[in-house]
Design an enzyme around this catalytic site. Structure first.
Site, PDB file in Angstrom:
ATOM      1  N   PHE A  48       0.836  -1.216   0.000  1.00  0.00           N
ATOM      2  CA  PHE A  48       0.000   0.000   0.000  1.00  0.00           C
ATOM      3  C   PHE A  48       0.863   1.254   0.000  1.00  0.00           C
ATOM      4  CE2 PHE A  48      -3.544   2.704   1.725  1.00  0.00           C
ATOM      5  CZ  PHE A  48      -4.407   2.474   0.662  1.00  0.00           C
ATOM      6  N   THR A  91       3.238  -4.957  -4.554  1.00  0.00           N
ATOM      7  CA  THR A  91       4.485  -4.969  -3.787  1.00  0.00           C
ATOM      8  C   THR A  91       5.634  -4.510  -4.700  1.00  0.00           C
ATOM      9  OG1 THR A  91       4.893  -7.285  -4.308  1.00  0.00           O
ATOM     10  CG2 THR A  91       3.722  -6.839  -2.256  1.00  0.00           C
ATOM     11  N   LYS A 140       6.135  -5.348 -12.073  1.00  0.00           N
ATOM     12  CA  LYS A 140       6.679  -5.828 -13.357  1.00  0.00           C
ATOM     13  C   LYS A 140       7.411  -7.158 -13.243  1.00  0.00           C
ATOM     14  CE  LYS A 140       7.465  -1.618 -13.056  1.00  0.00           C
ATOM     15  NZ  LYS A 140       7.997  -0.283 -12.927  1.00  0.00           N
ATOM     16  N   GLU A 166      11.119   3.687  -8.623  1.00  0.00           N
ATOM     17  CA  GLU A 166      10.926   2.407  -7.954  1.00  0.00           C
ATOM     18  C   GLU A 166      11.405   2.521  -6.510  1.00  0.00           C
ATOM     19  OE1 GLU A 166       9.631  -0.489  -9.656  1.00  0.00           O
ATOM     20  OE2 GLU A 166       9.135   1.248 -10.850  1.00  0.00           O
ATOM     21  N   LYS A 187      10.197  -3.538 -19.347  1.00  0.00           N
ATOM     22  CA  LYS A 187       9.065  -3.143 -20.209  1.00  0.00           C
ATOM     23  C   LYS A 187       9.300  -3.590 -21.646  1.00  0.00           C
ATOM     24  CE  LYS A 187       7.931   0.549 -17.007  1.00  0.00           C
ATOM     25  NZ  LYS A 187       8.304   1.878 -16.540  1.00  0.00           N
ATOM     26  N   GLY A 230       3.605   7.537 -11.681  1.00  0.00           N
ATOM     27  CA  GLY A 230       2.881   8.438 -10.776  1.00  0.00           C
ATOM     28  C   GLY A 230       1.792   7.706 -10.016  1.00  0.00           C
TER      29      GLY A 230
HETATM   30  N1  HSE Z   1       9.661   3.696 -11.885  1.00  0.00           N
HETATM   31  C1  HSE Z   1       8.835   3.574 -13.042  1.00  0.00           C
HETATM   32  C2  HSE Z   1       9.116   4.747 -13.966  1.00  0.00           C
HETATM   33  C3  HSE Z   1       7.409   3.526 -12.630  1.00  0.00           C
HETATM   34  O1  HSE Z   1       9.745   5.719 -13.524  1.00  0.00           O
HETATM   35  O2  HSE Z   1       8.724   4.722 -15.122  1.00  0.00           O
HETATM   36  C4  HSE Z   1       6.467   3.135 -13.704  1.00  0.00           C
HETATM   37  O3  HSE Z   1       6.717   1.835 -14.190  1.00  0.00           O
END
Ligand code: HSE
Length: 344
Positions: free
Chosen positions: A12, A100, A129, A213, A228, A325
């Site tokens: 959370f 988490t 991810k 992160e 990604k 965000g």
């Molecule tokens: N830490 C990641 C970023 C969060 O800055 O894009 C979104 O995946």
């Protein structure tokens, strides 16, 4: 007809609180307009504590309590001593919202949470991810066996629907290459550094704004963007990429001189993620590139991301939108729930 969805939220932090704020503001709108009665029935956070109520927890009260106390301890008589596994098993939820910290080495503890929930018949919505980049084919099999769905919209470009638009509408057009700015933290930092900020304070600002992160090394080293790239390549191009297949360089070695030199040449640095099919296989990388001001990706600033899908039938389609965000990523959970609702 109204369908009720009971959420158990594990983790959370920024995203969970963004989701609670959206539910606090939009609960009635979502119910009346889309037929979904979305209730939080449990929250479990390793540091903040655990609460559960099968009738639903008021998200406004939840946020107020966090704002005043910083945690969920002493929330009320609905406090439990459940850990994540007990929360999944006992809460009566039908959707696990897995938020988490991303772990790109083992995907734990999220991997265990997600498997347990699916084997208990729960749908999944995750912005984490780790399980998606490392174990998605295996998770899909478990989901199919249990007839549940997995929502992952928030794993790429936060709430910008980069995955659903592409998987629902662009796959038939034949996606041959995907390229873009896939990390909000580094894009924000590069803009701040171009404006004169030093690396450390730019990173601190990105953390304060909820973009980075939990361990920001994943952002600045390029590993978050690489995850990604893996997710995009595997989901949309039928590749079977691992993180080690992505040639990855982050921004941590860019010096103030590098930034100045780019500016002097009417260029700016962007951290670019790329995956494309070739005759012999694929090319997948994340690396800083110096783009001229005229390049379409050069104008993408702040935590905004952009993805260009190159397709056989439509040419290039570019999607620009938030990449990180609290509210932006919290909104991705709403998209997942609406998708679960539509496909049930
Ligand atoms: N830490 C990641 C970023 C969060 O800055 O894009 C979104 O995946």
């Amino acid at each position: 007809m109204i369908t009720q969805y009971k959420l158990a939220i594990i983790g959370f932090g920024n995203v969970g609180q963004g989701l609670a704020k959206i539910l606090s503001d939009k609960y009635t709108f979502l119910k009346e307009k889309f037929g979904v009665d979305i209730r939080i029935v449990a929250v479990c956070d390793l540091n903040k504590g655990s609460i559960a109520d099968r009738n639903g927890i008021d998200p406004t009260k939840l946020l107020k309590h966090i704002e005043l106390n910083g945690d969920l301890k002493n929330f009320s008589d609905i406090n439990t001593d459940w850990n994540a596994e007990e929360t999944i098993g006992n809460s009566g939820a039908d959707i696990l919202v897995e938020l988490t910290y991303t772990n790109l080495e083992t995907a734990e503890p999220a991997l265990t949470h997600v498997k347990l929930a699916m084997n208990n018949g729960m749908h999944i919505s995750m912005t984490n991810k780790g399980p998606v980049a490392l174990f998605f084919p295996e998770l899909k099999k478990i989901a199919n066996k249990n007839k549940v769905q997995i929502g992952i919209e928030g794993t790429v470009m936060s709430g910008t629907p980069a995955l659903s638009i592409a998987s629902e509408m662009l796959l038939p057009a034949g996606i041959t290459k995907i390229q873009g700015i896939l990390n909000g933290t580094t894009n924000y930092m590069l803009g701040e550094m171009e404006a004169g900020a030093d690396y450390e304070s730019a990173l601190k600002q990105a953390q304060d704004l909820g973009y980075a992160e939990a361990n920001p090394a994943g952002d600045v080293d390029g590993h978050d963007a690489a995850a990604k790239v893996v997710i995009l390549g595997n989901l949309l191009m039928d590749l079977a990429l691992s993180l080690s297949d992505v040639d990855c360089t982050g921004i941590s070695k860019l010096s103030p001189d590098d930034i100045k030199q780019a500016t002097a040449n009417n260029k700016r640095w962007k951290l670019i993620g790329n995956v494309e099919k070739t005759q012999s296989g694929y090319i997948a990388f994340v690396k800083p590139q110096m783009l001229s001001y005229e390049h379409p990706l050069a104008a993408i600033s702040g935590a905004t991301n952009a993805i260009t899908y190159s397709t056989e039938l439509l040419g290039d389609i570019t999607l620009i939108g938030p990449g990180a965000g609290r509210m932006e990523t919290g909104y991705a959970i709403i998209e997942d729930i609406l998708s679960i609702h539509k496909n049930k």
